[in-house]
Design an enzyme around this catalytic site. Structure first.
Site, mmCIF file in Angstrom:
data_model
loop_
_atom_site.group_PDB
_atom_site.id
_atom_site.type_symbol
_atom_site.label_atom_id
_atom_site.label_comp_id
_atom_site.label_asym_id
_atom_site.label_seq_id
_atom_site.Cartn_x
_atom_site.Cartn_y
_atom_site.Cartn_z
ATOM 1 N N CYS A 23 107.001 41.486 82.452
ATOM 2 C CA CYS A 23 106.952 41.089 83.865
ATOM 3 C C CYS A 23 107.253 42.322 84.715
ATOM 4 O O CYS A 23 107.187 43.448 84.209
ATOM 5 C CB CYS A 23 107.912 39.935 84.155
ATOM 6 S SG CYS A 23 109.661 40.343 83.977
ATOM 7 N N ASN B 70 111.731 42.845 84.377
ATOM 8 C CA ASN B 70 112.358 42.597 83.062
ATOM 9 C C ASN B 70 113.791 42.093 83.196
ATOM 10 O O ASN B 70 114.673 42.410 82.384
ATOM 11 C CB ASN B 70 112.304 43.842 82.150
ATOM 12 C CG ASN B 70 112.703 43.568 80.687
ATOM 13 O OD1 ASN B 70 113.293 44.416 80.033
ATOM 14 N ND2 ASN B 70 112.405 42.393 80.179
ATOM 15 N N CYS C 252 114.085 38.640 85.043
ATOM 16 C CA CYS C 252 113.943 37.196 85.282
ATOM 17 C C CYS C 252 112.988 36.530 84.287
ATOM 18 O O CYS C 252 113.409 35.791 83.397
ATOM 19 C CB CYS C 252 113.462 36.921 86.699
ATOM 20 S SG CYS C 252 114.607 37.487 87.987
ATOM 21 N N ARG C 253 111.681 36.799 84.414
ATOM 22 C CA ARG C 253 110.693 36.064 83.615
ATOM 23 C C ARG C 253 110.563 36.527 82.170
ATOM 24 O O ARG C 253 110.612 35.706 81.249
ATOM 25 C CB ARG C 253 109.325 36.129 84.303
ATOM 26 C CG ARG C 253 109.264 35.377 85.609
ATOM 27 C CD ARG C 253 108.027 35.735 86.406
ATOM 28 N NE ARG C 253 108.074 37.128 86.854
ATOM 29 C CZ ARG C 253 107.100 37.751 87.515
ATOM 30 N NH1 ARG C 253 105.984 37.098 87.776
ATOM 31 N NH2 ARG C 253 107.247 38.998 87.907
ATOM 32 N N SER C 254 110.367 37.823 81.957
ATOM 33 C CA SER C 254 110.122 38.255 80.567
ATOM 34 C C SER C 254 111.341 38.115 79.647
ATOM 35 O O SER C 254 111.154 37.844 78.453
ATOM 36 C CB SER C 254 109.508 39.662 80.499
ATOM 37 O OG SER C 254 110.327 40.629 81.096
ATOM 38 N N ASP D 143 106.916 34.850 90.365
ATOM 39 C CA ASP D 143 108.157 35.620 90.380
ATOM 40 C C ASP D 143 109.245 34.796 91.064
ATOM 41 O O ASP D 143 109.124 34.489 92.259
ATOM 42 C CB ASP D 143 107.882 36.918 91.155
ATOM 43 C CG ASP D 143 109.082 37.846 91.162
ATOM 44 O OD1 ASP D 143 110.163 37.421 90.714
ATOM 45 O OD2 ASP D 143 108.924 38.984 91.617
HETATM 46 P P1 4NP Z 1 110.919 39.567 87.122
HETATM 47 O O1 4NP Z 1 111.517 39.372 88.614
HETATM 48 O O2 4NP Z 1 109.693 40.439 87.267
HETATM 49 O O3 4NP Z 1 110.594 38.193 86.679
HETATM 50 O O4 4NP Z 1 112.033 40.231 86.307
HETATM 51 C C1 4NP Z 1 111.857 40.452 89.423
HETATM 52 C C2 4NP Z 1 113.082 41.047 89.292
HETATM 53 C C3 4NP Z 1 113.436 42.108 90.126
HETATM 54 C C4 4NP Z 1 112.548 42.553 91.078
HETATM 55 C C5 4NP Z 1 111.300 41.956 91.193
HETATM 56 C C6 4NP Z 1 110.965 40.916 90.350
HETATM 57 N N1 4NP Z 1 112.906 43.621 91.924
HETATM 58 O O5 4NP Z 1 112.118 43.956 92.834
HETATM 59 O O6 4NP Z 1 113.997 44.194 91.781
#
Ligand code: 4NP
Length: 144
Positions: free
Chosen positions: A7, A10, A12-14, A117
């Site tokens: 994702c 790295n 939240c989702r992955s 997201d």
């Molecule tokens: P993820 O979510 O891609 O599911 O881990 C996010 C976590 C952090 C950020 C964006 C998306 N960020 O911009 O810090």
């Protein structure tokens, strides 16, 4: 089989995808390797977002020991399948592909649709868990 979940952050989702897939793989008695990475480097070295840790724990899965890392070109050599959460992840991972063989390893976890997201919306973590779980179940059903 070696699978990498990807994702953006790295955190939240992955990490959820890694934890859920590992959980299901173990349940099915499969000897698969599962890992996760992000296309962005903001959170390298950190553990998963506490909201992901929480929703995973509510579903009997412990992801608290995972550590954030960035996707790199060597991952194309290490993994058979690279499963991404959304179209931006697909674009960013494809941008690092060296050839057609690399490109062909990458696909959306949900096939045509994407895992949104949840970073800016606490209420999204539970539905995101369900979406990822469905994607992982379908992947295992198609690859046993
Ligand atoms: P993820 O979510 O891609 O599911 O881990 C996010 C976590 C952090 C950020 C964006 C998306 N960020 O911009 O810090």
């Amino acid at each position: 089989m070696k699978i990498l979940m990807v994702c953006l952050g790295n955190i939240c989702r992955s990490p959820l995808a890694e934890g859920i897939m590992q959980h299901l793989v173990t349940q099915h008695g499969l000897d698969w390797e599962v890992d996760s990475a992000g296309t962005g480097n903001w959170h390298v070295g950190q553990g998963p977002d506490r909201r992901s840790v929480h929703v995973a724990r509510n579903n009997g899965i412990d992801i608290s020991g995972q550590v954030c890392r960035v996707f790199n070109v060597n991952d194309f050599d290490r993994f058979n399948h690279i499963l991404v959460m959304d179209k931006n992840n697909l674009r960013d991972v494809w941008a690092k592909a060296r050839d057609e063989n690399d490109r062909n390893k990458v696909s959306l976890l949900l096939g045509e649709s994407h895992v949104p997201d949840p970073y800016y919306d606490d209420a999204q973590f539970a539905p995101v868990f369900k979406l990822i779980e469905k994607g992982c179940r379908d992947f295992i059903d198609g690859h046993q």
